[in-house]
Design an enzyme around this catalytic site. Structure first.
Site, PDB file in Angstrom:
ATOM      1  N   LYS A 164     -12.762  -2.999   7.095  1.00 41.27           N
ATOM      2  CA  LYS A 164     -13.390  -1.681   7.078  1.00 41.27           C
ATOM      3  C   LYS A 164     -12.702  -0.794   8.109  1.00 41.27           C
ATOM      4  O   LYS A 164     -12.371  -1.258   9.212  1.00 41.27           O
ATOM      5  CB  LYS A 164     -14.876  -1.867   7.399  1.00 41.27           C
ATOM      6  N   SER A 193     -22.616   0.948   4.441  1.00 42.19           N
ATOM      7  CA  SER A 193     -21.463   1.792   4.619  1.00 42.19           C
ATOM      8  C   SER A 193     -20.146   1.107   4.281  1.00 42.19           C
ATOM      9  O   SER A 193     -19.112   1.762   4.142  1.00 42.19           O
ATOM     10  CB  SER A 193     -21.416   2.297   6.066  1.00 42.19           C
ATOM     11  N   SER A 205     -25.465  -2.619   6.117  1.00 44.68           N
ATOM     12  CA  SER A 205     -24.168  -2.290   5.531  1.00 44.68           C
ATOM     13  C   SER A 205     -23.311  -3.505   5.199  1.00 44.68           C
ATOM     14  O   SER A 205     -22.297  -3.363   4.511  1.00 44.68           O
ATOM     15  CB  SER A 205     -23.394  -1.374   6.482  1.00 44.68           C
TER      16      SER A 205
END
Length: 603
Positions: A75, A149, A173
């Site tokens: 990420k 996210s 997330s």
């Protein structure tokens, strides 16, 4: 084009047969580029650099590195040396000089980084639609959210472009995207994976998470990534013998009372959760209804209370100095932290402490709790029209877990009639990570769905139940504290392990006394010359227990392939080479038990 599943079992077989990691790396890049329409990526690494990393593995024994040639993504709020970290805000971008702690240990273990994945800006959101790089589009239906996210991280794994990915989790997330993409999401205990090198959202709550195609794969990655980091104040040392949980046959599994369940008008997910509960009963669990209201009260503190101010502390100054930067919804949330005072923070911490005390007795009645991961899934256009309310719905079952210091694993649990995935989450108090991954593996296998969006079946090694048949067992060679009568042997027995007998390695190994570990144990290293046969024991474990067991193995210990004196290669304990460099060489003793006997005589 390489027709190969990227689950770890398939890759291990490929490399054992002489497969080239450069071919895997090139295929991973090809698959990654094919996800452009899904907005999975913020940055793919240069092909020359990726293939150079893969090339450096040539000539290494695949068994010597636990993640040899395994492609992965991170990420883009997690640092990678010499690549920009954007946190999905181009104006915020910076280029770090070194890898995040979690990335560094994975690359040291042989994993090959493919790229940096899209996310809700500053890791603020559960939808994956708050990014200037485009909304993360669900691999099963691009009109729907992928979850956030950690949107791009989940898409990349689900599509089979990488074997695993790193995400982060503050409010869900690392779990909601797993549910929406039909993959596994492991949210470890707070601090189990070092957050050093991560752009914080709420620094006291953030977890670095793992997305994978199976619980066994997640456990293998967790075993590498879960290394204590003395340079990070929020890193925590896992217990030497992590707490276990009963197997499915004697598991007391908490489930929410019917009045506490929320599916937000989704007509399909109530039935899918009912089916998941029946599946748990079929595996042998006893269901116990629990009152979810105190957990939900804790969840409300996350966004309705002063923890929002942690987001302000992280990026509020940047957004104030860059008024045109920032997604409007993210900016509103971050700026909202200014509304809370220090008095608010203390009062909320007292309220959380009281709620933690209120829910503590639940764990006297149940061993773990099962909930939906999310009660529903939304279209991207609906989220963009109603961003806050719909986002909040997705955190109903997830927002409380980091506040209350729980470990969790999200696993697939079937599909809606329209083809969209549904998932459930198992959670328990901190440091039950290994046991949860083991339970999750059996539950994932029982639902009978393919891995992610790949249409490939779950490998048989991940497909065990807690009541494994004799044929559904894995051999494990041990050479130290896990041998019978020694301090950690109970961990094997407690997972259904059975001693097969004594063994000796081929005469190609050296043994070192890693006496700084607690309890002390040896490190086994393969040497092509100057080695000797080392005595040990061969155990067998239910296949469903192996992944969870591996998740509890802390560095410098590792799992790889060990050659026995009779020519067989079995899974067994090894250690990282750096740990042996300063450790006494005890090879001449013939084995750990013999060494302990010598020490006792001298003492």
């Amino acid at each position: 084009m390489l027709d190969l599943s990227f689950d770890l079992a398939a890759l291990a077989e490929f490399y054992a047969g002489g497969g080239d990691p450069r071919a895997v790396a090139a295929e991973a890049l090809r698959r990654a580029r094919a996800l452009e329409a899904n907005n999975a990526w913020i940055l793919l690494r240069d092909e020359f650099d990726v293939l150079a990393d893969a090339g450096r593995l040539i000539g290494r024994d695949p068994a010597s590195l636990p993640l040899y040639g395994v492609p992965f993504a991170v990420k883009d709020n997690i640092d990678v040396a010499d690549l920009p970290t954007t946190a999905a805000c181009p104006e915020f971008a910076y280029v770090p000089a070194e890898d995040a702690a979690s990335v560094a240990v994975l690359r040291e273990a042989g994993a090959i980084l493919i790229g940096k994945a899209n996310l809700d800006q500053f890791a603020t959101g559960l939808v994956g639609a708050r990014s200037p790089y485009g909304p993360g589009r669900n691999p099963f239906d691009p009109a729907y959210v992928s979850g956030g996210s950690s949107s791009g991280s989940a898409i990349a794994v689900s599509a089979g472009a990488v074997s695993f990915s790193l995400g982060t989790d503050t409010a869900g997330s690392g779990r909601v995207p797993a549910a929406f993409c039909n993959i596994v999401g492991w949210k470890g205990s707070l601090g189990l994976v070092s957050p050093r090198g991560v752009v914080p959202a709420c620094r006291s709550l953030d977890c670095v998470t793992v997305f994978a195609l199976s619980c066994a794969d997640a456990a293998a990655v967790a075993a590498v990534a879960g290394r204590y980091d003395a340079a990070e104040p929020f890193s925590r040392q896992a217990p030497a013998a992590p707490p276990g949980l009963p197997g499915w046959g004697s598991l007391r599994l908490g489930v929410p009372r019917p009045q506490d369940l929320a599916f937000f008008d989704n007509p399909y997910t109530p039935g899918l959760f009912e089916a998941a509960m029946r599946r748990c009963q079929a595996l042998g669990a006893t269901l116990v209804e629990v009152d979810l209201q105190p957990f939900l009260a804790a969840a409300r503190l996350l966004y309705d209370g002063p923890w929002v101010a942690e987001r302000t502390a992280a990026v509020g100054a940047f957004l104030a100095e860059n008024p045109v930067a920032g997604h409007p919804v993210v900016r509103d949330i971050v700026e909202g932290g200014h509304r809370h005072s220090a008095v608010d923070a203390f009062q909320a911490s007292y309220a959380l402490r009281a709620l933690a005390r209120q829910v503590a007795p639940v764990w006297d009645k149940v061993d773990a709790i099962l909930t939906p991961t999310a009660g529903t899934i939304h279209r991207i256009d609906a989220v963009e029209a109603d961003p806050v309310r719909l986002n909040s719905q997705l955190g109903y079952y997830t927002n409380f877990m980091n506040l209350l210091d729980y470990a969790a694993v999200a696993v697939p649990a079937g599909f809606q009639p329209d083809g969209l995935p549904f998932g459930v989450t198992l959670f328990a108090p901190a440091f039950h990570d290994a046991a949860l991954l083991s339970l999750g593996g059996a539950l994932h296998a029982a639902v009978g769905v393919p891995m992610g969006a790949t249409n490939r079946p779950l490998p048989a090694m991940s497909g065990a139940t807690g009541t494994a048949l004799a044929a559904d067992r894995i051999e494990l060679a041990v050479f130290g504290a896990h041998m019978r009568g020694l301090p950690l042997s109970g961990d094997l027995a407690g997972r259904g392990g059975r001693l097969i007998g004594e063994i000796e390695t081929a005469p190609r190994y050296r043994l070192y006394a890693l006496d700084r570990l607690d309890p002390p144990r040896p490190g086994l290293l393969r040497r092509e010359s100057g080695g000797a046969g080392i005595a040990g024991e061969l155990w067998e474990l239910p296949a469903s227990a192996l992944g969870g067991f591996m998740a509890g193995i802390a560095a410098p210990m590792a799992i790889g392939k060990v050659e026995l004196a009779d020519g067989r290669w079995v899974t067994g304990f090894l250690c990282e080479a750096h740990a042996a460099a300063a450790a006494p060489d005890i090879t001449d003793s013939g084995g750990w038990r013999q060494w302990l006997g010598q020490v006792a005589v001298v003492g």
